[in-house]
Write a protein that holds these residues in place. Sequence first.
Motif, PDB file in Angstrom:
ATOM      1  N   ARG A  15       0.823  -1.219   0.000  1.00 32.72           N
ATOM      2  CA  ARG A  15       0.000   0.000   0.000  1.00 32.72           C
ATOM      3  C   ARG A  15       0.854   1.265   0.000  1.00 32.72           C
ATOM      4  NH1 ARG A  15      -4.755  -2.548   2.845  1.00 32.72           N
ATOM      5  NH2 ARG A  15      -3.383  -2.968   4.583  1.00 32.72           N
ATOM      6  N   PRO A  18       4.693   4.102  -3.889  1.00 34.99           N
ATOM      7  CA  PRO A  18       4.221   5.347  -4.517  1.00 34.99           C
ATOM      8  C   PRO A  18       3.744   5.104  -5.940  1.00 34.99           C
ATOM      9  CG  PRO A  18       6.494   5.536  -3.684  1.00 34.99           C
ATOM     10  CD  PRO A  18       6.133   4.086  -3.688  1.00 34.99           C
ATOM     11  N   GLU A  19       2.932   6.007  -6.426  1.00 33.00           N
ATOM     12  CA  GLU A  19       2.475   5.909  -7.814  1.00 33.00           C
ATOM     13  C   GLU A  19       3.668   5.984  -8.757  1.00 33.00           C
ATOM     14  OE1 GLU A  19      -0.452   8.414  -9.788  1.00 33.00           O
ATOM     15  OE2 GLU A  19      -1.791   7.940  -8.122  1.00 33.00           O
ATOM     16  N   GLY A  20       3.615   5.188  -9.807  1.00 35.62           N
ATOM     17  CA  GLY A  20       4.701   5.220 -10.771  1.00 35.62           C
ATOM     18  C   GLY A  20       5.924   4.441 -10.330  1.00 35.62           C
ATOM     19  N   LYS A  21       5.794   3.717  -9.228  1.00 30.91           N
ATOM     20  CA  LYS A  21       6.910   2.911  -8.744  1.00 30.91           C
ATOM     21  C   LYS A  21       6.487   1.449  -8.657  1.00 30.91           C
ATOM     22  CE  LYS A  21       9.896   6.215  -7.876  1.00 30.91           C
ATOM     23  NZ  LYS A  21      11.257   6.248  -8.429  1.00 30.91           N
ATOM     24  N   PRO A  55      -2.459  -2.031  -4.262  1.00 36.42           N
ATOM     25  CA  PRO A  55      -2.019  -1.901  -5.659  1.00 36.42           C
ATOM     26  C   PRO A  55      -1.112  -3.058  -6.056  1.00 36.42           C
ATOM     27  CG  PRO A  55      -0.704  -0.456  -4.272  1.00 36.42           C
ATOM     28  CD  PRO A  55      -1.706  -1.147  -3.357  1.00 36.42           C
ATOM     29  N   ARG A  58       1.640  -3.135  -8.763  1.00 37.82           N
ATOM     30  CA  ARG A  58       2.967  -2.525  -8.613  1.00 37.82           C
ATOM     31  C   ARG A  58       3.978  -3.535  -8.083  1.00 37.82           C
ATOM     32  NH1 ARG A  58       0.489   2.520  -5.719  1.00 37.82           N
ATOM     33  NH2 ARG A  58      -0.381   3.636  -7.484  1.00 37.82           N
ATOM     34  N   LEU A  81      -2.820  -0.450 -15.976  1.00 42.09           N
ATOM     35  CA  LEU A  81      -2.679   0.274 -14.717  1.00 42.09           C
ATOM     36  C   LEU A  81      -1.280   0.863 -14.588  1.00 42.09           C
ATOM     37  CD1 LEU A  81      -4.578  -2.119 -12.306  1.00 42.09           C
ATOM     38  CD2 LEU A  81      -5.227   0.195 -12.937  1.00 42.09           C
ATOM     39  N   ASN A  84      -0.630   3.592 -16.990  1.00 37.47           N
ATOM     40  CA  ASN A  84      -1.407   4.735 -16.526  1.00 37.47           C
ATOM     41  C   ASN A  84      -0.606   5.573 -15.529  1.00 37.47           C
ATOM     42  OD1 ASN A  84      -3.884   5.853 -17.066  1.00 37.47           O
ATOM     43  ND2 ASN A  84      -4.761   5.170 -15.145  1.00 37.47           N
ATOM     44  N   GLU A  85       0.339   4.905 -14.874  1.00 34.20           N
ATOM     45  CA  GLU A  85       1.163   5.606 -13.886  1.00 34.20           C
ATOM     46  C   GLU A  85       2.489   6.039 -14.480  1.00 34.20           C
ATOM     47  OE1 GLU A  85       1.433   3.174 -10.445  1.00 34.20           O
ATOM     48  OE2 GLU A  85      -0.728   3.142 -10.120  1.00 34.20           O
ATOM     49  N   TYR A 100      12.204   2.690 -12.078  1.00 32.71           N
ATOM     50  CA  TYR A 100      10.942   2.676 -11.337  1.00 32.71           C
ATOM     51  C   TYR A 100      11.003   1.867 -10.053  1.00 32.71           C
ATOM     52  CZ  TYR A 100       9.458   4.030 -16.023  1.00 32.71           C
ATOM     53  OH  TYR A 100       9.326   4.651 -17.228  1.00 32.71           O
TER      54      TYR A 100
END
Length: 111
Positions: A15, A18-21, A55, A58, A81, A84-85, A100
């Motif tokens: 959780r 981070p986004e994009g990681k 998520p 990821r 998904l 998208n990031e 990433y």
Amino acid sequence: MNKNDFFDKVYDVVRQIPEGKVTSYGAIANYLGVKKSARLVGWAMNASHGDNSIPAHRVVNRVGLLTGKHHFGGTKIMQQLLENEGILIKENKILNLELYFWDPQNELPVL
DNA sequence: TCAGTGACTGACC
DNA sequence: GGGTCAGCCACTG
């Protein structure tokens, strides 16, 4: 440690990605002190179905391969998904993984 | 209880 | 540099 603690910790780590990681099963297992049991992290992910706050897309294997995409109810969901990031996917594999990669051991406090 | 399975990984050949 | 193998642990029948 009982299994609920383990599962909760896995979810907690995921959780916090981070986004994009992205991170790997092994990295999470390593952070939790069971680095030889990356399979358990995959198992935890498998058990995380239905929890939208996790998520799971990821989390990939150590070379950035989307091995768990079939568990998303479709084969393209996971890739979509991630793209998208801002993460580029090619042949079910993350490009420039190092760019990433998010290592919980470096980013989160020691247990 | 036992054997098979899995969203993995590291070591070897 | 890719293919195999053996550990790893929880769950299921």
